[in-house]
Write a protein that holds these residues in place. Structure first.
Motif, PDB file in Angstrom:
ATOM      1  N   GLN A  27       0.790  -1.220   0.000  1.00  0.00           N
ATOM      2  CA  GLN A  27       0.000   0.000   0.000  1.00  0.00           C
ATOM      3  C   GLN A  27       0.828   1.279   0.000  1.00  0.00           C
ATOM      4  O   GLN A  27       0.263   2.371  -0.046  1.00  0.00           O
ATOM      5  N   LEU A  28       2.135   1.161   0.019  1.00  0.00           N
ATOM      6  CA  LEU A  28       2.957   2.364   0.101  1.00  0.00           C
ATOM      7  C   LEU A  28       2.805   3.268  -1.118  1.00  0.00           C
ATOM      8  O   LEU A  28       2.758   4.497  -0.985  1.00  0.00           O
ATOM      9  N   ALA A  29       2.776   2.678  -2.301  1.00  0.00           N
ATOM     10  CA  ALA A  29       2.588   3.446  -3.542  1.00  0.00           C
ATOM     11  C   ALA A  29       3.547   4.632  -3.624  1.00  0.00           C
ATOM     12  O   ALA A  29       3.156   5.747  -3.991  1.00  0.00           O
ATOM     13  N   GLY A  30       4.807   4.388  -3.279  1.00  0.00           N
ATOM     14  CA  GLY A  30       5.815   5.437  -3.375  1.00  0.00           C
ATOM     15  C   GLY A  30       5.927   6.336  -2.161  1.00  0.00           C
ATOM     16  O   GLY A  30       6.829   7.177  -2.098  1.00  0.00           O
ATOM     17  N   ARG A  31       5.042   6.191  -1.195  1.00  0.00           N
ATOM     18  CA  ARG A  31       5.123   7.025   0.015  1.00  0.00           C
ATOM     19  C   ARG A  31       6.342   6.607   0.848  1.00  0.00           C
ATOM     20  O   ARG A  31       6.602   5.433   1.023  1.00  0.00           O
ATOM     21  N   ARG A  32       7.028   7.595   1.418  1.00  0.00           N
ATOM     22  CA  ARG A  32       8.213   7.309   2.224  1.00  0.00           C
ATOM     23  C   ARG A  32       8.241   8.081   3.541  1.00  0.00           C
ATOM     24  O   ARG A  32       8.853   7.641   4.509  1.00  0.00           O
ATOM     25  N   LYS A  33       7.619   9.236   3.598  1.00  0.00           N
ATOM     26  CA  LYS A  33       7.713  10.107   4.772  1.00  0.00           C
ATOM     27  C   LYS A  33       6.602   9.767   5.755  1.00  0.00           C
ATOM     28  O   LYS A  33       5.426  10.046   5.504  1.00  0.00           O
ATOM     29  N   ALA A  34       6.982   9.160   6.895  1.00  0.00           N
ATOM     30  CA  ALA A  34       5.994   8.674   7.863  1.00  0.00           C
ATOM     31  C   ALA A  34       6.106   9.429   9.181  1.00  0.00           C
ATOM     32  O   ALA A  34       7.201   9.760   9.639  1.00  0.00           O
ATOM     33  N   LEU A  35       4.941   9.686   9.777  1.00  0.00           N
ATOM     34  CA  LEU A  35       4.863  10.301  11.092  1.00  0.00           C
ATOM     35  C   LEU A  35       4.256   9.282  12.043  1.00  0.00           C
ATOM     36  O   LEU A  35       3.135   8.806  11.831  1.00  0.00           O
ATOM     37  N   PHE A  36       5.004   8.929  13.089  1.00  0.00           N
ATOM     38  CA  PHE A  36       4.555   7.900  14.030  1.00  0.00           C
ATOM     39  C   PHE A  36       3.970   8.544  15.271  1.00  0.00           C
ATOM     40  O   PHE A  36       4.560   9.452  15.874  1.00  0.00           O
ATOM     41  N   ALA A  56      11.991  -1.984  13.097  1.00  0.00           N
ATOM     42  CA  ALA A  56      11.146  -3.047  12.546  1.00  0.00           C
ATOM     43  C   ALA A  56      10.858  -2.831  11.070  1.00  0.00           C
ATOM     44  O   ALA A  56      10.773  -3.796  10.293  1.00  0.00           O
ATOM     45  N   LEU A  57      10.697  -1.583  10.672  1.00  0.00           N
ATOM     46  CA  LEU A  57      10.318  -1.285   9.289  1.00  0.00           C
ATOM     47  C   LEU A  57      11.494  -0.823   8.440  1.00  0.00           C
ATOM     48  O   LEU A  57      11.298  -0.308   7.327  1.00  0.00           O
ATOM     49  N   ALA A  58      12.698  -1.025   8.937  1.00  0.00           N
ATOM     50  CA  ALA A  58      13.895  -0.631   8.186  1.00  0.00           C
ATOM     51  C   ALA A  58      13.943  -1.213   6.772  1.00  0.00           C
ATOM     52  O   ALA A  58      14.409  -0.540   5.842  1.00  0.00           O
ATOM     53  N   PRO A  59      13.466  -2.459   6.558  1.00  0.00           N
ATOM     54  CA  PRO A  59      13.502  -2.997   5.193  1.00  0.00           C
ATOM     55  C   PRO A  59      12.714  -2.179   4.176  1.00  0.00           C
ATOM     56  O   PRO A  59      12.937  -2.307   2.966  1.00  0.00           O
ATOM     57  N   LEU A  60      11.800  -1.335   4.637  1.00  0.00           N
ATOM     58  CA  LEU A  60      10.969  -0.544   3.723  1.00  0.00           C
ATOM     59  C   LEU A  60      11.595   0.811   3.390  1.00  0.00           C
ATOM     60  O   LEU A  60      11.044   1.560   2.569  1.00  0.00           O
ATOM     61  N   ASN A  61      12.715   1.132   4.030  1.00  0.00           N
ATOM     62  CA  ASN A  61      13.421   2.394   3.757  1.00  0.00           C
ATOM     63  C   ASN A  61      12.523   3.615   3.919  1.00  0.00           C
ATOM     64  O   ASN A  61      12.532   4.533   3.094  1.00  0.00           O
ATOM     65  N   LEU A  62      11.777   3.636   5.001  1.00  0.00           N
ATOM     66  CA  LEU A  62      10.900   4.761   5.289  1.00  0.00           C
ATOM     67  C   LEU A  62      11.633   5.797   6.147  1.00  0.00           C
ATOM     68  O   LEU A  62      12.547   5.479   6.899  1.00  0.00           O
ATOM     69  N   GLU A  63      11.189   7.024   6.031  1.00  0.00           N
ATOM     70  CA  GLU A  63      11.681   8.110   6.888  1.00  0.00           C
ATOM     71  C   GLU A  63      10.632   8.313   7.976  1.00  0.00           C
ATOM     72  O   GLU A  63       9.594   8.926   7.743  1.00  0.00           O
ATOM     73  N   ILE A  64      10.897   7.772   9.184  1.00  0.00           N
ATOM     74  CA  ILE A  64       9.902   7.760  10.257  1.00  0.00           C
ATOM     75  C   ILE A  64      10.325   8.720  11.367  1.00  0.00           C
ATOM     76  O   ILE A  64      11.406   8.588  11.936  1.00  0.00           O
ATOM     77  N   SER A  65       9.451   9.670  11.680  1.00  0.00           N
ATOM     78  CA  SER A  65       9.703  10.583  12.800  1.00  0.00           C
ATOM     79  C   SER A  65       8.552  10.486  13.789  1.00  0.00           C
ATOM     80  O   SER A  65       7.413  10.181  13.411  1.00  0.00           O
ATOM     81  N   GLY A  66       8.827  10.741  15.052  1.00  0.00           N
ATOM     82  CA  GLY A  66       7.800  10.705  16.076  1.00  0.00           C
ATOM     83  C   GLY A  66       7.093  12.045  16.180  1.00  0.00           C
ATOM     84  O   GLY A  66       7.746  13.096  16.213  1.00  0.00           O
ATOM     85  N   ILE A  67       5.772  12.009  16.246  1.00  0.00           N
ATOM     86  CA  ILE A  67       5.025  13.261  16.303  1.00  0.00           C
ATOM     87  C   ILE A  67       5.331  14.035  17.576  1.00  0.00           C
ATOM     88  O   ILE A  67       5.237  15.276  17.603  1.00  0.00           O
TER      89      ILE A  67
END
Length: 230
Positions: A27-36, A56-67
């Motif tokens: 479901q990512l469809a190119g999305r990378r910038k995530a807010l947790f 845990a989600l490192a294999p998806l190469n997401l940019e995850i920041s905490g709100i």
């Protein structure tokens, strides 16, 4: 609207969120910038919780920041491509989101195209209310109304099993109590290892197990994997 609503985060013999990676990747469809949003975490710090999700989600190469780290959480939501909401205590999650004025900004971010990914309490938050959570009301959330992004109520971690000799109610009995008072509601008993994916106007059950759909004055209906709710 794009939603991925997971019953839980861990399966026996697998790592944290490991089973969910393929469904999320789909479901990512190119999305990378995530807010947790880590506010369901009570016995773990929010920084540590955010780090756990990143690992845990490192294999998806997401940019995850905490709100909780954002100088302007509302602006951060408006800029997010993915909104992730972790499990823990649903009452604390709702309380913290409401106190920070984040419920409507989350709703707006998702309706404008951000992918919402929730597990356990995070899935409960998308329902009309949190009244089908399994959690203890350890705090007063200021009302049970939630995001109302998904039209049915979800009961995550669903099981009807009782330990031998246990005299408490089954999960179905608890759900039936709610339906006796609110007969217009519909509740999905979502077993661990299962999820609901909402995409392109359709909601589909994923995972290896059937879910149960509870309605007032009707037997529970077993829904096979792949079932479309709408």
């Amino acid at each position: 609207m794009e939603l991925l609503l997971l019953s839980n985060s861990v399966l026996p013999g697998s790592g944290y969120l490991e089973f969910a990676v393929p469904a999320l990747q789909k479901q990512l469809a190119g999305r990378r910038k995530a807010l947790f949003i880590p506010f369901a975490g009570v016995t773990q710090g929010w920084d540590a919780y955010s780090d756990k999700v990143r690992a845990a989600l490192a294999p998806l190469n997401l940019e995850i920041s905490g709100i909780h780290e954002a100088a302007d959480p509302v602006a951060a939501l408006a800029d997010a491509e993915i909104v992730m909401v972790g499990g823990g205590n649903t009452f604390n999650l709702l309380k913290e989101c409401r106190a920070r004025g984040l419920l409507e900004p989350i709703r707006q971010a998702v309706t404008k195209g951000a992918l919402y990914v929730g597990w356990s309490a995070g899935s409960n938050l998308t329902c009309p209310t949190i009244r089908t959570t399994n959690d203890m009301p350890i705090v007063d959330p200021g009302g049970f109304d939630a995001l109302d992004l998904f039209p049915l109520q979800i009961n995550p971690h669903f099981t009807n099993a009782l330990p031998q000799g246990h005299q408490g109610e089954t999960r179905e009995q608890r759900i039936r109590e709610l339906l006796a008072l609110e007969p217009t509601l519909e509740v999905i008993g979502l077993p661990e290892g299962c999820w609901i994916a909402v995409s392109d106007g359709h909601a589909q059950l994923g995972g290896a197990h059937p879910a149960l759909l509870f309605k007032a004055d009707a037997p529970a209906a077993s829904l096979p994997a792949g079932h479309r709710f709408f």
